[in-house]
Scaffold this motif. Structure first.
Motif: not given
Length: 155
Positions: A112-117
């Motif tokens: 699981x990767x966090x996407x910063x937007x």
């Protein structure tokens, strides 16, 4: 003087014991050897082609099973809540014996990767890889999907 010729059946009966060059019967040794050589050439090219086709079929079957397994892993993560999707590696269930037989040396992972937007979202990546007959890992199958966290607005 009148000449009486023998009946045609008598001529045919006598002809079967005589061999003439203009009407040979059967095959010569040279013709048989030539046919065997041609058959050997055809078989020497066809047998390796069958082996190549069988190997490609097996590789395609393995990729299809790996792809389906990756889809199953992603489906299992869709049931998780947002709070359970912390960035990092997720635990994955053990591979069953049937899949291990088809995909020797199978390894799987869920990350699981966090996407910063603007909106909070996570990317979930499923990876499946296995070893080929030469005990080398093949190019892995990777599938991913994104999950967005919807923040509720107060009323």
């Amino acid at each position: 003087m009148i000449r009486i010729s023998p009946p045609p059946a008598a001529i045919d009966r006598d002809d079967r014991f005589t061999h003439s060059i203009s009407h040979p019967r059967g095959f010569t040794l040279i013709e048989l050897i030539g046919a065997c050589v041609l058959l050997a050439i055809l078989l020497s090219t066809a047998v390796p082609m069958f082996a190549i086709v069988a190997r490609e079929r097996r590789t395609t079957e393995q990729r299809q099973f790996a792809l389906q397994h990756a889809v199953n892993l992603l489906e299992q993560t869709r049931q998780l809540g947002w709070s359970e999707l912390d960035p990092g590696e997720l635990s994955v269930p053990d591979v069953d014996a049937h899949l291990k037989a088809i995909l020797p040396g199978v390894e799987q992972s869920l990350i699981v990767q966090a996407i910063e937007d603007e909106s909070e979202s996570r990317q979930i990546v499923a990876t499946v890889r296995w070893k080929d007959r030469g005990d080398q890992f093949v190019t892995p199958i990777r599938m991913s999907y994104w999950v967005s966290h919807s923040k509720e607005t107060p009323r």
